[in-house]
Design a protein around this motif. Structure first.
Motif, short mmCIF file in Angstrom:
data_model
loop_
_atom_site.label_atom_id
_atom_site.label_comp_id
_atom_site.label_asym_id
_atom_site.label_seq_id
_atom_site.Cartn_x
_atom_site.Cartn_y
_atom_site.Cartn_z
N ALA A 147 43.13 22.32 -19.40
CA ALA A 147 42.38 23.37 -19.99
C ALA A 147 41.72 24.30 -18.93
O ALA A 147 40.95 24.99 -19.28
CB ALA A 147 41.06 22.62 -20.68
N ALA A 148 42.16 24.21 -17.83
CA ALA A 148 41.97 25.23 -16.71
C ALA A 148 42.12 26.67 -17.46
O ALA A 148 43.12 27.00 -17.92
CB ALA A 148 42.64 24.77 -15.58
N PRO A 149 41.09 27.61 -16.86
CA PRO A 149 41.35 29.10 -17.24
C PRO A 149 42.61 29.37 -16.68
O PRO A 149 43.02 29.10 -15.61
CB PRO A 149 40.04 29.41 -16.43
CG PRO A 149 39.25 28.45 -16.21
CD PRO A 149 40.12 27.53 -15.96
N GLY A 150 43.19 30.47 -17.71
CA GLY A 150 44.28 31.27 -17.37
C GLY A 150 45.70 30.63 -17.60
O GLY A 150 46.51 30.99 -17.23
N LEU A 151 45.60 29.11 -17.88
CA LEU A 151 47.01 28.56 -18.14
C LEU A 151 47.35 29.00 -19.63
O LEU A 151 46.64 28.93 -20.60
CB LEU A 151 46.73 27.16 -18.04
CG LEU A 151 46.51 26.48 -16.86
CD1 LEU A 151 46.36 24.81 -16.87
CD2 LEU A 151 47.47 26.60 -15.74
N SER A 152 48.80 29.16 -19.70
CA SER A 152 49.60 29.53 -20.75
C SER A 152 49.64 28.09 -21.45
O SER A 152 49.33 26.87 -20.90
CB SER A 152 50.97 30.02 -20.90
OG SER A 152 51.67 29.12 -20.19
N ALA A 153 50.08 27.88 -22.88
CA ALA A 153 50.31 26.59 -23.54
C ALA A 153 51.44 25.89 -22.90
O ALA A 153 51.18 24.73 -22.49
CB ALA A 153 50.91 26.91 -24.93
N GLU A 154 52.71 26.73 -22.18
CA GLU A 154 53.56 25.91 -21.43
C GLU A 154 53.01 25.41 -20.32
O GLU A 154 53.51 24.38 -19.95
CB GLU A 154 54.49 27.03 -21.30
CG GLU A 154 55.84 27.38 -22.23
CD GLU A 154 56.75 28.23 -22.04
OE1 GLU A 154 56.65 28.85 -20.97
OE2 GLU A 154 57.94 27.87 -22.36
N GLN A 155 52.18 26.31 -19.64
CA GLN A 155 51.55 25.82 -18.08
C GLN A 155 50.84 24.66 -18.43
O GLN A 155 50.61 23.54 -17.77
CB GLN A 155 50.79 26.82 -17.60
CG GLN A 155 51.76 27.94 -17.15
CD GLN A 155 50.81 29.03 -16.56
OE1 GLN A 155 49.92 29.59 -17.19
NE2 GLN A 155 51.57 29.86 -15.50
N ARG A 194 61.85 29.26 -15.09
CA ARG A 194 62.51 30.58 -14.71
C ARG A 194 61.32 31.08 -13.76
O ARG A 194 60.20 30.78 -13.68
CB ARG A 194 62.65 31.37 -15.62
CG ARG A 194 61.35 31.73 -16.64
CD ARG A 194 61.48 32.98 -17.68
NE ARG A 194 60.29 33.15 -18.48
CZ ARG A 194 59.17 33.56 -18.05
NH1 ARG A 194 59.22 33.97 -16.92
NH2 ARG A 194 58.17 33.94 -18.83
N PRO A 195 62.02 32.02 -13.18
CA PRO A 195 61.18 32.49 -12.04
C PRO A 195 60.05 33.39 -12.69
O PRO A 195 60.27 34.03 -13.75
CB PRO A 195 62.14 33.59 -11.12
CG PRO A 195 63.35 33.01 -11.57
CD PRO A 195 63.35 32.34 -12.87
N GLY A 196 58.81 33.36 -12.17
CA GLY A 196 57.61 34.12 -12.70
C GLY A 196 57.18 33.40 -13.87
O GLY A 196 56.05 33.85 -14.47
N ALA A 197 57.22 32.13 -14.46
CA ALA A 197 56.86 31.42 -15.31
C ALA A 197 55.52 30.87 -14.99
O ALA A 197 54.76 30.69 -15.93
CB ALA A 197 57.75 30.48 -15.85
N GLY A 198 55.16 30.98 -13.78
CA GLY A 198 53.74 30.25 -13.57
C GLY A 198 53.77 28.81 -12.96
O GLY A 198 52.93 28.26 -13.32
N ALA A 230 50.98 22.23 -20.80
CA ALA A 230 51.88 21.06 -21.11
C ALA A 230 52.45 20.66 -19.77
O ALA A 230 52.76 19.58 -19.46
CB ALA A 230 53.19 21.42 -22.01
N ALA A 231 52.72 21.68 -18.87
CA ALA A 231 53.27 21.20 -17.43
C ALA A 231 52.34 20.42 -16.64
O ALA A 231 52.60 19.44 -15.97
CB ALA A 231 53.90 22.45 -16.74
N VAL A 232 51.20 20.91 -16.88
CA VAL A 232 50.09 20.34 -16.32
C VAL A 232 49.90 18.63 -16.80
O VAL A 232 49.78 17.81 -15.93
CB VAL A 232 48.68 20.76 -16.29
CG1 VAL A 232 47.57 20.18 -15.86
CG2 VAL A 232 48.72 22.26 -15.41
N ARG A 233 49.84 18.64 -18.17
CA ARG A 233 49.89 17.04 -18.58
C ARG A 233 50.99 16.11 -18.17
O ARG A 233 50.74 15.24 -17.80
CB ARG A 233 49.98 17.27 -20.25
CG ARG A 233 48.27 17.89 -20.70
CD ARG A 233 47.94 17.79 -22.25
NE ARG A 233 49.12 18.62 -22.96
CZ ARG A 233 48.90 20.14 -23.13
NH1 ARG A 233 47.69 20.40 -22.54
NH2 ARG A 233 49.50 20.67 -23.78
N HIS A 234 52.15 16.86 -18.28
CA HIS A 234 53.41 16.23 -17.70
C HIS A 234 53.16 15.70 -16.30
O HIS A 234 53.40 14.60 -15.86
CB HIS A 234 54.69 17.20 -17.80
CG HIS A 234 56.01 16.38 -17.37
ND1 HIS A 234 56.63 15.40 -17.89
CD2 HIS A 234 56.58 16.84 -16.28
CE1 HIS A 234 57.76 15.17 -17.15
NE2 HIS A 234 57.78 16.03 -16.41
#
Length: 181
Positions: free
Chosen positions: A125-133, A152-156, A135-139
């Motif tokens: 739930a950190a500020p600024g994370l997209s839904a994909e990001q 991909r490059p620039g995806a965050g 999900a990556a954090v949870r993973h």
């Protein structure tokens, strides 16, 4: 100096195909220190540059290209496929290393719960994370002992690792991160 002169004399005695094979082997060794996947053009360039610098036997493009093909035939260079720029290869040692890493990573699936569900939820739930990001954090904070984050490059990807690192540090872990770029 005497050893260098003796080595140069030994090289001069080598037939051109053997010299080309040696130059390709040296190029593969040097390139493999930095890359796992090698483009044919890079192997050719590295071997030709070596030929210009060190070979008393003149090996040109034709001889070096033939030596690359001999390396493929002898399975010292394994063709992986084709890129938009031509064939791509890997050395057997690079393939074996990747296989060992994958086996190690797979053996650590569902290893244990490293983080509490609340710590994972807070990081995702950190500020600024997209839904994909998120999900990556949870993973990344899940039960697997080894995790790969790909995108991909620039995806965050790098940005998303900030909350992962903070959660790990808050849980008492040391954080070390690596990336090819």
């Amino acid at each position: 100096e005497a050893g260098a002169a003796a080595g140069a004399g030994d090289d001069a005695a080598l037939p051109v195909p053997e010299m080309a094979d040696r130059l390709v082997a040296e190029a593969l060794a040097a390139l493999s220190e930095q890359e796992a996947v090698l483009e044919r053009r890079h192997v050719l360039r590295a071997a030709l540059e070596r030929a210009e610098r060190q070979s008393p036997v003149r090996c040109g493009y034709t001889e070096i290209a033939a030596a690359v093909e001999r390396a493929v035939a002898a399975e010292r260079l394994v063709r992986l496929g084709e890129s938009e720029r031509g064939p791509v290869y890997a050395t057997p040692s690079a393939i074996e290393l990747e296989q060992r890493l994958l086996r190690a990573a797979l053996s650590r699936q569902r290893e244990r719960a490293f983080f509490t569900p609340s710590r994972i939820a807070m990081a995702a739930a950190a500020p600024g994370l997209s839904a994909e990001q998120a999900a990556a954090v949870r993973h990344a904070l899940g039960p697997d002992g080894v995790v790969v984050i790909e995108g991909r490059p620039g995806a965050g990807k790098s940005f998303a690792q900030g909350p992962v690192a903070r959660a790990a540090r808050a849980s008492g872990y040391k954080v070390h991160a690596i990336a090819p770029t």
